[in-house]
Motif scaffolding. Sequence first.
Motif, PDB file in Angstrom:
ATOM      1  N   ALA A 251       0.828  -1.205   0.000  1.00  0.00           N
ATOM      2  CA  ALA A 251       0.000   0.000   0.000  1.00  0.00           C
ATOM      3  C   ALA A 251       0.867   1.262   0.000  1.00  0.00           C
ATOM      4  N   TYR A 252       1.944   1.218   0.760  1.00  0.00           N
ATOM      5  CA  TYR A 252       2.887   2.345   0.831  1.00  0.00           C
ATOM      6  C   TYR A 252       3.541   2.584  -0.536  1.00  0.00           C
ATOM      7  N   GLU A 253       4.011   1.502  -1.166  1.00  0.00           N
ATOM      8  CA  GLU A 253       4.663   1.628  -2.473  1.00  0.00           C
ATOM      9  C   GLU A 253       3.666   2.055  -3.542  1.00  0.00           C
ATOM     10  N   SER A 280       2.191   2.071   7.338  1.00  0.00           N
ATOM     11  CA  SER A 280       0.898   2.763   7.300  1.00  0.00           C
ATOM     12  C   SER A 280       0.973   4.131   7.971  1.00  0.00           C
ATOM     13  N   ILE A 281       1.940   4.308   8.868  1.00  0.00           N
ATOM     14  CA  ILE A 281       2.070   5.576   9.598  1.00  0.00           C
ATOM     15  C   ILE A 281       3.016   6.548   8.890  1.00  0.00           C
ATOM     16  N   ILE A 282       4.090   6.026   8.279  1.00  0.00           N
ATOM     17  CA  ILE A 282       5.055   6.916   7.628  1.00  0.00           C
ATOM     18  C   ILE A 282       4.568   7.376   6.260  1.00  0.00           C
ATOM     19  N   SER A 283       3.522   6.760   5.764  1.00  0.00           N
ATOM     20  CA  SER A 283       2.969   7.145   4.460  1.00  0.00           C
ATOM     21  C   SER A 283       2.298   8.507   4.549  1.00  0.00           C
ATOM     22  N   THR A 284       2.315   9.226   3.439  1.00  0.00           N
ATOM     23  CA  THR A 284       1.565  10.477   3.311  1.00  0.00           C
ATOM     24  C   THR A 284       0.614  10.344   2.132  1.00  0.00           C
ATOM     25  N   LEU A 287      -2.144   5.653   6.085  1.00  0.00           N
ATOM     26  CA  LEU A 287      -2.962   4.650   5.409  1.00  0.00           C
ATOM     27  C   LEU A 287      -4.039   4.038   6.300  1.00  0.00           C
ATOM     28  N   SER A 288      -5.244   4.001   5.770  1.00  0.00           N
ATOM     29  CA  SER A 288      -6.251   3.131   6.369  1.00  0.00           C
ATOM     30  C   SER A 288      -5.780   1.700   6.144  1.00  0.00           C
ATOM     31  N   THR A 289      -6.040   0.833   7.111  1.00  0.00           N
ATOM     32  CA  THR A 289      -5.464  -0.508   7.022  1.00  0.00           C
ATOM     33  C   THR A 289      -6.279  -1.497   7.839  1.00  0.00           C
ATOM     34  N   ILE A 290      -5.882  -2.750   7.771  1.00  0.00           N
ATOM     35  CA  ILE A 290      -6.493  -3.816   8.564  1.00  0.00           C
ATOM     36  C   ILE A 290      -5.496  -4.205   9.641  1.00  0.00           C
ATOM     37  N   ARG A 291      -5.881  -4.004  10.877  1.00  0.00           N
ATOM     38  CA  ARG A 291      -4.962  -4.299  11.993  1.00  0.00           C
ATOM     39  C   ARG A 291      -4.968  -5.783  12.312  1.00  0.00           C
ATOM     40  N   SER A 330      -6.606   7.558   3.941  1.00  0.00           N
ATOM     41  CA  SER A 330      -6.390   7.162   2.536  1.00  0.00           C
ATOM     42  C   SER A 330      -7.648   6.641   1.838  1.00  0.00           C
ATOM     43  N   VAL A 331      -8.813   6.832   2.456  1.00  0.00           N
ATOM     44  CA  VAL A 331     -10.063   6.395   1.805  1.00  0.00           C
ATOM     45  C   VAL A 331     -10.994   7.590   1.669  1.00  0.00           C
ATOM     46  N   LYS A 332     -11.482   7.802   0.453  1.00  0.00           N
ATOM     47  CA  LYS A 332     -12.426   8.875   0.179  1.00  0.00           C
ATOM     48  C   LYS A 332     -13.828   8.299   0.036  1.00  0.00           C
TER      49      LYS A 332
END
Length: 337
Positions: A251-253, A280-284, A287-291, A330-332
């Motif tokens: 997701a980051y890439e 998921s945290i360092i991304s700009t 990121l919304s994610t599944i924990r 990261s979700v609209k």
Amino acid sequence: MKKRITMQDVADKLGVTKVTVSKALSGKEGVSEELRKNIIATANEMGYIYNSSAKALKTNKTGNIGIIVPEVFMEEDEYFYTRIYKNIYKEVSEKNYNLILTIITKKEEEEVRLPLMCKENKVDGILIIGQISIEYIQKLKELSLPIVLVDFYYKELELDCILTDNYYATYNATNYLIESGHREIGFCGNIKLTSSIQDRYLGYYKALLEHQIPINENYIIKDRNDNGEFIDLQLPEKLPTAFICNCDKAAYELTKKLQSEGYRVPEDCSIIGFDDVRHSIISTPKLSTIRVKTEDIAKYAIKRIETRIQNPDAKVRRIVIDTEIINRESVKVLNNS
């Protein structure tokens, strides 16, 4: 008599302090991930035993649990499996077990070369973290050692396994995107690589089927080649409005790739990752994610190998750990929702 390798020996070899080595091996804060992995690899090479207690678990047992991890899952920026390992270490620190870690190279896996700790009866049981070939596990089974698989499974093998609820997790996440108005949803991941990625894909697929949304093969993109190595992402000619990714690194890439092509996340394309690790945290944007509950994975992995060591004839179990969606930036939500 061969000298027992100590923590100080590992520190001297790397030119760091004994305290640094202790922190790295015990999963404590204050050590960079790169140095931690270097310390783990060096300790493994030197034959250092990760000792949480001098006592053996029971009479005629070594008190050692072996951990086997393919090297592809211990790369420099692989945070998910190092987190599982750190949580396993914390679990055994409260029990009378030692850990012996072996990182298996691709060549060792292909040649089905088993670690000495298994062949020389130095361990009471084995945890295998991250998917390794079925041929390798079948060879391990010939040693009659208790084995628990962590984060993967093979239907052909009657072995205990501890799994994330991958299928339902991406089923839920895809439904979340659909409820947010998305109808063109892609999947980023190589479904040939692991059972976990396959199950994540199938959960995504089921959600689309239930909403009568046809699969667009152009929206299925690979993040890695068939050897598990990350590759340059190839975006489809027409972009979907959202992607479910098989892991946070993908997701980051993907976020960086889209931005390099002039797209905005989430304005032009929404993204959901998987694992809830550092990527998921360092991304700009974040990121919304599944924990994934790696603490629970570790807890049940240790409980299961302990049961298997004490009772080799115990019924085989498949333990599934649930997940939760973490909504960040990261979700609209589309207007047509």
